[in-house]
Motif scaffolding. Structure first.
Motif, PDB file in Angstrom:
ATOM      1  N   ALA A  54      -7.402   0.624  -1.074  1.00  0.00           N
ATOM      2  CA  ALA A  54      -6.333   1.511  -1.541  1.00  0.00           C
ATOM      3  C   ALA A  54      -6.422   1.695  -3.050  1.00  0.00           C
TER       4      ALA A  54
ATOM      5  N   VAL B 170       0.832  -1.206   0.000  1.00  0.00           N
ATOM      6  CA  VAL B 170       0.000   0.000   0.000  1.00  0.00           C
ATOM      7  C   VAL B 170       0.868   1.258   0.000  1.00  0.00           C
TER       8      VAL B 170
ATOM      9  N   MET C 117      -5.185   6.366   1.006  1.00  0.00           N
ATOM     10  CA  MET C 117      -4.799   4.979   0.725  1.00  0.00           C
ATOM     11  C   MET C 117      -4.028   4.380   1.896  1.00  0.00           C
ATOM     12  N   LEU C 118      -3.148   5.170   2.504  1.00  0.00           N
ATOM     13  CA  LEU C 118      -2.395   4.688   3.661  1.00  0.00           C
ATOM     14  C   LEU C 118      -3.274   4.533   4.890  1.00  0.00           C
TER      15      LEU C 118
ATOM     16  N   TRP D  64      -7.123   5.135  -5.180  1.00  0.00           N
ATOM     17  CA  TRP D  64      -6.182   5.491  -6.239  1.00  0.00           C
ATOM     18  C   TRP D  64      -6.953   5.885  -7.502  1.00  0.00           C
TER      19      TRP D  64
ATOM     20  N   GLY E  69      -7.460  -3.992   2.569  1.00  0.00           N
ATOM     21  CA  GLY E  69      -6.410  -2.991   2.423  1.00  0.00           C
ATOM     22  C   GLY E  69      -6.000  -2.806   0.972  1.00  0.00           C
TER      23      GLY E  69
ATOM     24  N   ALA F 182       0.743   4.167  -2.753  1.00  0.00           N
ATOM     25  CA  ALA F 182       0.526   5.567  -2.399  1.00  0.00           C
ATOM     26  C   ALA F 182       1.618   6.456  -2.987  1.00  0.00           C
TER      27      ALA F 182
ATOM     28  N   TYR G 163     -10.707  10.776   5.819  1.00  0.00           N
ATOM     29  CA  TYR G 163     -10.534  10.123   4.521  1.00  0.00           C
ATOM     30  C   TYR G 163     -10.848  11.064   3.371  1.00  0.00           C
TER      31      TYR G 163
ATOM     32  N   THR H 276      -6.552   3.873   5.024  1.00  0.00           N
ATOM     33  CA  THR H 276      -7.466   2.731   4.933  1.00  0.00           C
ATOM     34  C   THR H 276      -6.728   1.420   4.711  1.00  0.00           C
ATOM     35  N   GLY H 277      -5.605   1.477   3.965  1.00  0.00           N
ATOM     36  CA  GLY H 277      -4.897   0.246   3.649  1.00  0.00           C
ATOM     37  C   GLY H 277      -3.981  -0.240   4.751  1.00  0.00           C
TER      38      GLY H 277
ATOM     39  N   SER I  93     -15.468   1.548   3.951  1.00  0.00           N
ATOM     40  CA  SER I  93     -14.368   0.962   4.711  1.00  0.00           C
ATOM     41  C   SER I  93     -14.799   0.621   6.129  1.00  0.00           C
TER      42      SER I  93
END
Length: 506
Positions: free
Chosen positions: A358, A90, A249-250, A362, A354, A94, A240, A252-253, A311
């Protein structure tokens, strides 16, 4: 002990990369990419070297502050190693998604790498003092990434994120200080052994009185905020949606998995009987997280807020599985098999969510770039005509989030429900509503964004260029690989699951 301290190396490597990125403004992203690739390769080496019996391996143990019970103790099993791979993957995604960061890029990528180091340290440390340093370290770069590069309401979002997680951390810290006062130990393995023999509760009772349940609640609160569990989730949608997409992305992932990991690594081994005693209200909160998260997602018109609440919903399945297995099984082989299925599902869901979440954020960042910052569901329409590759690949990620068989999102959720139904059919039955609403939400996004007539303003919507296709293709391929051949992960995870369940006491 290992001759080569791989876990220390993988934790220090992003810190070195961050220091270099900070002073190489023009090449900071390249430095971050190289660092990210090295971390991913090293995480795969660690995965290959795991013990086959499911126990914790690659141990590194050094005395740090013996008088305070502080040791530099690292180790991973399949759970920790899989989270290392997820964090590395992830983080690399990112970094790739952040190629349009022009304001202080050196500082941006340095903070991203420091956040990656915090994730690695959290998933490898086995002493509370050492672990808590990394638990808090991840919070600082995340706060500044939101505060400095976020959207118009980034200030309140960053502050709310910081305050919520800090309050949870304080509750966690106070509980562990009490545990240390009673036992003189901060080592997770040692404390888990005491709990498995029933000694931990007796020592706390003798030293502090009947406070074990309050310590349990403090630990659960610390992890509940990070996951998050309703009603401790209200910081998440703002964070978020206001964070730049690579940072989302970081969050949630990687960061949300820290809370789930803490429940498995710390809460269940140490506080199993107490969690079993309050299992019903915890299951109710997990079900509310699933159902309310799905309904909240359905009410949103902003793509990032839709998948922020989605999420919450998907992580609710992890909480459902964790709380459902906290039940005394005795000699009931059927219940033991259900516990194993649920815990296997939780660990797979952590990784699969994750990866998929992510990837979706993206794609949303790509939409924002092509539309001048727009991300409303009703703003687009018919994008599959001018951008068929974009629509197809994002559609795969969306169907993975929906749980379509053949993609990675299906396997973890299936195993969770397979395990939870025999253990708590009521919670599982109500939680199915979350699956139905999530399906409706994702199908609505697909219909409104990609199908129908193409508005004139989007007739020349750019499709993915070669670099974007090259970056996203391995992620999409991994979704298919884990959906069609989940045994490549389950074969390594299941021994760890069996080992954990054999050493837990409810």
């Amino acid at each position: 002990m290992n001759s080569l301290p791989l876990l220390t190396i993988i934790t220090v490597l992003p810190v070195i990369g961050a220091a270099i990125s900070l002073f190489t403004r023009r090449h900071s992203r390249g430095v971050a990419q190289v660092t990210g690739i090295l971390c991913l390769l090293l995480s795969l080496v660690i995965w290959i070297q795991l013990p086959r019996d499911g126990s914790i391996g690659l141990n590194e143990l050094h005395h740090w502050v013996p008088s305070l019970g502080v040791q530099y103790h690292l180790g991973v099993d399949a759970l920790g190693a899989l989270m290392l791979i997820l964090s590395a993957l992830v983080s690399l995604m990112a970094i790739d998604a952040a190629h349009r960061v022009h304001h202080e890029p050196g500082l941006f990528f340095a903070l991203v790498l420091l956040l990656e180091a915090g994730l690695f340290g959290t998933f490898t440390a086995l002493n509370f003092f050492h672990w808590f340093i990394f638990w808090e370290l991840s919070l600082i770069p995340a706060f500044f990434l939101i505060k400095l590069w976020g959207g118009p309401r980034r200030g309140p979002a960053a502050t709310q994120f910081f305050v919520y997680t800090m309050v949870g951390s304080v509750a966690l810290l106070l509980s562990f200080l009490a545990i240390y006062h009673a036992t003189g130990s901060m080592d997770f393995i040692n404390l888990a052994e005491l709990a498995a023999k029933g000694y931990l509760q007796h020592q706390v009772l003798a030293s502090l009185g009947p406070v074990m349940m309050w310590l349990t609640i403090g630990v659960l609160a610390g992890f509940a905020v990070k996951v998050p569990l309703a009603p401790f989730h209200t910081w998440l949608p703002a964070a978020y949606s206001e964070a730049p997409s690579p940072v989302t992305m970081l969050l949630t992932g990687g960061m949300s998995k820290m809370g789930v990991y803490g429940l498995i690594r710390i809460a269940l081994p140490l506080f199993g009987p107490q969690i079993a005693a309050i299992r019903t209200p915890l299951l109710i909160l997990a079900v509310l997280t699933i159902v309310m998260g799905a309904w909240a997602a359905a009410a949103q018109k902003d793509l990032k807020r839709v998948f922020a609440y989605s999420s919450v919903n998907h992580l609710g399945y992890c909480l459902l599985g964790i709380f459902a297995i906290a039940v005394h099984t005795g000699a009931n082989v059927s219940d033991s098999a259900s516990q194993a299925a649920a815990l296997n599902g939780v660990i797979l869901q952590m990784f699969n969510h994750g990866l998929t979440a992510a990837a979706i954020f993206w794609f949303i960042s790509m939409i924002q770039f092509r539309s001048g910052g727009l991300r409303g569901i009703d703003t687009f329409g018919g994008l599959r005509m001018p951008a068929p590759v974009f629509a197809g690949l994002m559609g795969i990620a969306l169907f993975s989030s929906l749980g379509l068989p053949g993609l990675n999102g299906f396997v973890g959720e299936f195993l969770i429900f397979r395990g939870v139904f025999p253990l708590s059919w009521q919670a599982a039955a109500v939680s199915v509503l979350g699956l139905l609403v999530t399906a409706a939400v994702i199908l609505t996004v697909i219909l409104k964004v990609f199908t129908g007539p193409v508005p004139e303003r989007w007739a020349s919507f750019p499709d993915l260029h070669g670099g974007e296709r090259l970056g996203i293709a391995p992620v999409i391929g991994l979704m298919f690989l884990l959906g069609l051949l989940p045994q490549i992960v389950i074969e390594r995870v299941n021994p760890t699951v069996q080992y954990l369940l054999a050493h837990w006491r409810f």
